[in-house]
Design a protein around this motif. Structure first.
Motif, PDB file in Angstrom:
ATOM      1  N   TYR A   1       4.445 -35.748  -7.005  1.00  0.00           N
ATOM      2  CA  TYR A   1       4.080 -34.510  -6.591  1.00  0.00           C
ATOM      3  C   TYR A   1       5.115 -33.113  -6.303  1.00  0.00           C
ATOM      4  CZ  TYR A   1       6.903 -36.782  -2.633  1.00  0.00           C
ATOM      5  OH  TYR A   1       7.276 -36.821  -1.966  1.00  0.00           O
ATOM      6  N   HIS A   2       4.882 -31.684  -6.067  1.00  0.00           N
ATOM      7  CA  HIS A   2       6.292 -31.402  -4.975  1.00  0.00           C
ATOM      8  C   HIS A   2       5.375 -30.197  -4.675  1.00  0.00           C
ATOM      9  CE1 HIS A   2       4.069 -28.516  -8.667  1.00  0.00           C
ATOM     10  NE2 HIS A   2       4.626 -27.638  -7.971  1.00  0.00           N
ATOM     11  N   VAL A   3       6.332 -30.101  -3.542  1.00  0.00           N
ATOM     12  CA  VAL A   3       6.084 -29.494  -2.065  1.00  0.00           C
ATOM     13  C   VAL A   3       6.760 -27.943  -2.482  1.00  0.00           C
ATOM     14  CG1 VAL A   3       6.275 -29.725   0.368  1.00  0.00           C
ATOM     15  CG2 VAL A   3       5.805 -31.995  -1.053  1.00  0.00           C
ATOM     16  N   SER A   4       5.857 -27.117  -1.624  1.00  0.00           N
ATOM     17  CA  SER A   4       6.310 -25.789  -1.148  1.00  0.00           C
ATOM     18  C   SER A   4       5.769 -25.186   0.639  1.00  0.00           C
ATOM     19  CB  SER A   4       5.444 -24.732  -1.782  1.00  0.00           C
ATOM     20  OG  SER A   4       4.025 -24.986  -2.315  1.00  0.00           O
TER      21      SER A   4
ATOM     22  N   THR B   1       4.951 -19.857   4.084  1.00  0.00           N
ATOM     23  CA  THR B   1       5.355 -19.054   4.873  1.00  0.00           C
ATOM     24  C   THR B   1       4.400 -17.744   5.885  1.00  0.00           C
ATOM     25  OG1 THR B   1       6.477 -17.267   4.414  1.00  0.00           O
ATOM     26  CG2 THR B   1       7.880 -19.117   4.709  1.00  0.00           C
ATOM     27  N   GLN B   2       3.352 -17.867   5.821  1.00  0.00           N
ATOM     28  CA  GLN B   2       2.383 -17.083   6.307  1.00  0.00           C
ATOM     29  C   GLN B   2       1.395 -18.106   7.384  1.00  0.00           C
ATOM     30  OE1 GLN B   2       1.124 -13.612   5.820  1.00  0.00           O
ATOM     31  NE2 GLN B   2       2.548 -13.076   4.816  1.00  0.00           N
ATOM     32  N   THR B   3       1.125 -19.052   7.054  1.00  0.00           N
ATOM     33  CA  THR B   3       0.300 -20.077   7.659  1.00  0.00           C
ATOM     34  C   THR B   3       1.008 -20.872   8.261  1.00  0.00           C
ATOM     35  OG1 THR B   3       0.064 -21.794   5.650  1.00  0.00           O
ATOM     36  CG2 THR B   3      -1.953 -20.191   6.483  1.00  0.00           C
ATOM     37  N   GLN B   4       2.826 -21.287   8.196  1.00  0.00           N
ATOM     38  CA  GLN B   4       3.246 -22.280   8.758  1.00  0.00           C
ATOM     39  C   GLN B   4       2.609 -23.960   8.055  1.00  0.00           C
ATOM     40  OE1 GLN B   4       6.567 -22.061   9.483  1.00  0.00           O
ATOM     41  NE2 GLN B   4       6.431 -19.721   9.083  1.00  0.00           N
ATOM     42  N   LYS B   5       2.360 -24.126   7.024  1.00  0.00           N
ATOM     43  CA  LYS B   5       2.076 -25.426   6.614  1.00  0.00           C
ATOM     44  C   LYS B   5       2.515 -25.792   5.546  1.00  0.00           C
ATOM     45  CE  LYS B   5      -2.480 -25.411   8.278  1.00  0.00           C
ATOM     46  NZ  LYS B   5      -4.194 -25.662   8.544  1.00  0.00           N
ATOM     47  N   PHE B   6       2.818 -27.272   5.047  1.00  0.00           N
ATOM     48  CA  PHE B   6       3.289 -27.564   4.080  1.00  0.00           C
ATOM     49  C   PHE B   6       2.330 -27.232   2.424  1.00  0.00           C
ATOM     50  CE2 PHE B   6       6.568 -28.271   6.941  1.00  0.00           C
ATOM     51  CZ  PHE B   6       7.574 -27.657   6.024  1.00  0.00           C
ATOM     52  N   ILE B   7       2.711 -27.774   1.083  1.00  0.00           N
ATOM     53  CA  ILE B   7       1.622 -26.845   0.613  1.00  0.00           C
ATOM     54  C   ILE B   7       2.105 -28.442  -0.363  1.00  0.00           C
ATOM     55  CG2 ILE B   7       0.525 -26.070  -1.689  1.00  0.00           C
ATOM     56  CD1 ILE B   7       0.749 -23.677   0.164  1.00  0.00           C
ATOM     57  N   ALA B   8       1.472 -29.278  -0.961  1.00  0.00           N
ATOM     58  CA  ALA B   8       1.773 -30.851  -2.167  1.00  0.00           C
ATOM     59  C   ALA B   8       0.799 -30.410  -3.331  1.00  0.00           C
ATOM     60  CB  ALA B   8       1.541 -31.990  -0.890  1.00  0.00           C
ATOM     61  N   THR B   9       1.094 -30.001  -4.354  1.00  0.00           N
ATOM     62  CA  THR B   9       0.408 -30.099  -5.412  1.00  0.00           C
ATOM     63  C   THR B   9       0.651 -31.213  -6.978  1.00  0.00           C
ATOM     64  OG1 THR B   9       1.281 -27.577  -5.145  1.00  0.00           O
ATOM     65  CG2 THR B   9       0.256 -28.325  -7.363  1.00  0.00           C
ATOM     66  N   SER B  10       0.468 -31.057  -6.867  1.00  0.00           N
ATOM     67  CA  SER B  10       0.274 -32.399  -8.198  1.00  0.00           C
ATOM     68  C   SER B  10       0.720 -31.183  -9.541  1.00  0.00           C
ATOM     69  CB  SER B  10      -1.445 -32.733  -8.610  1.00  0.00           C
ATOM     70  OG  SER B  10      -0.995 -33.480  -9.823  1.00  0.00           O
ATOM     71  N   THR B  11       2.141 -32.919  -9.377  1.00  0.00           N
ATOM     72  CA  THR B  11       2.453 -31.886 -11.016  1.00  0.00           C
ATOM     73  C   THR B  11       2.017 -32.517 -12.364  1.00  0.00           C
ATOM     74  OG1 THR B  11       4.947 -33.445  -9.951  1.00  0.00           O
ATOM     75  CG2 THR B  11       4.781 -32.437 -12.237  1.00  0.00           C
TER      76      THR B  11
ATOM     77  N   ILE C   1       0.754 -29.747   8.273  1.00  0.00           N
ATOM     78  CA  ILE C   1       1.729 -28.992   9.240  1.00  0.00           C
ATOM     79  C   ILE C   1       2.953 -29.938   9.090  1.00  0.00           C
ATOM     80  CG2 ILE C   1       0.207 -28.311  10.851  1.00  0.00           C
ATOM     81  CD1 ILE C   1       0.553 -31.119  12.454  1.00  0.00           C
ATOM     82  N   THR C   2       2.633 -30.859   8.295  1.00  0.00           N
ATOM     83  CA  THR C   2       4.097 -31.271   8.022  1.00  0.00           C
ATOM     84  C   THR C   2       4.229 -31.771   6.453  1.00  0.00           C
ATOM     85  OG1 THR C   2       3.271 -34.270   8.268  1.00  0.00           O
ATOM     86  CG2 THR C   2       4.197 -32.596  10.206  1.00  0.00           C
ATOM     87  N   ILE C   3       5.531 -32.866   5.959  1.00  0.00           N
ATOM     88  CA  ILE C   3       4.822 -32.757   4.214  1.00  0.00           C
ATOM     89  C   ILE C   3       4.311 -34.435   4.144  1.00  0.00           C
ATOM     90  CG2 ILE C   3       6.138 -33.350   2.432  1.00  0.00           C
ATOM     91  CD1 ILE C   3       9.438 -31.534   3.543  1.00  0.00           C
ATOM     92  N   GLU C   4       4.568 -34.545   5.440  1.00  0.00           N
ATOM     93  CA  GLU C   4       4.245 -35.807   4.498  1.00  0.00           C
ATOM     94  C   GLU C   4       2.997 -36.060   4.883  1.00  0.00           C
ATOM     95  OE1 GLU C   4       6.360 -35.988   6.563  1.00  0.00           O
ATOM     96  OE2 GLU C   4       8.309 -37.177   5.879  1.00  0.00           O
ATOM     97  N   GLN C   5       1.920 -35.263   6.126  1.00  0.00           N
ATOM     98  CA  GLN C   5       0.854 -35.321   5.635  1.00  0.00           C
ATOM     99  C   GLN C   5      -0.106 -34.514   4.591  1.00  0.00           C
ATOM    100  OE1 GLN C   5      -1.326 -32.282   8.993  1.00  0.00           O
ATOM    101  NE2 GLN C   5      -2.156 -33.250   9.296  1.00  0.00           N
ATOM    102  N   ALA C   6       0.686 -33.378   4.507  1.00  0.00           N
ATOM    103  CA  ALA C   6       0.132 -33.016   2.635  1.00  0.00           C
ATOM    104  C   ALA C   6       0.154 -33.898   1.924  1.00  0.00           C
ATOM    105  CB  ALA C   6       1.156 -31.392   2.333  1.00  0.00           C
TER     106      ALA C   6
END
Length: 61
Positions: free
Chosen positions: A11-14, A17-27, A37-42
């Motif tokens: 995965y990679h994380v971004s 900044t609009q919603t202040q949420k982390f987005i985890a995407t499958s590589t 709201i946290t990297i771990e949660q995403a």
């Protein structure tokens, strides 16, 4: 000199900044993503969407 980006993560994380949420995407499949709201949660939400592999189960063991 040529630089190459290589990662062993499934995965990679971004940060949105609009919603202040982390987005985890499958590589492996960029169309699969999850936010939190946290990297771990995403990452945990993404893990439920992605088919378990040796690599994903090893990182959560």
């Amino acid at each position: 000199m040529q630089f190459q980006e290589q990662t062993t993560n499934w995965y990679h994380v971004s940060l949105d900044t609009q919603t202040q949420k982390f987005i985890a995407t499958s590589t492996a499949d960029e169309s699969i993503s999850a936010s939190g709201i946290t990297i771990e949660q995403a990452i945990q939400k993404l893990a439920f969407k992605v088919k378990p592999t040796k690599q994903t189960t090893k990182q959560f063991a």
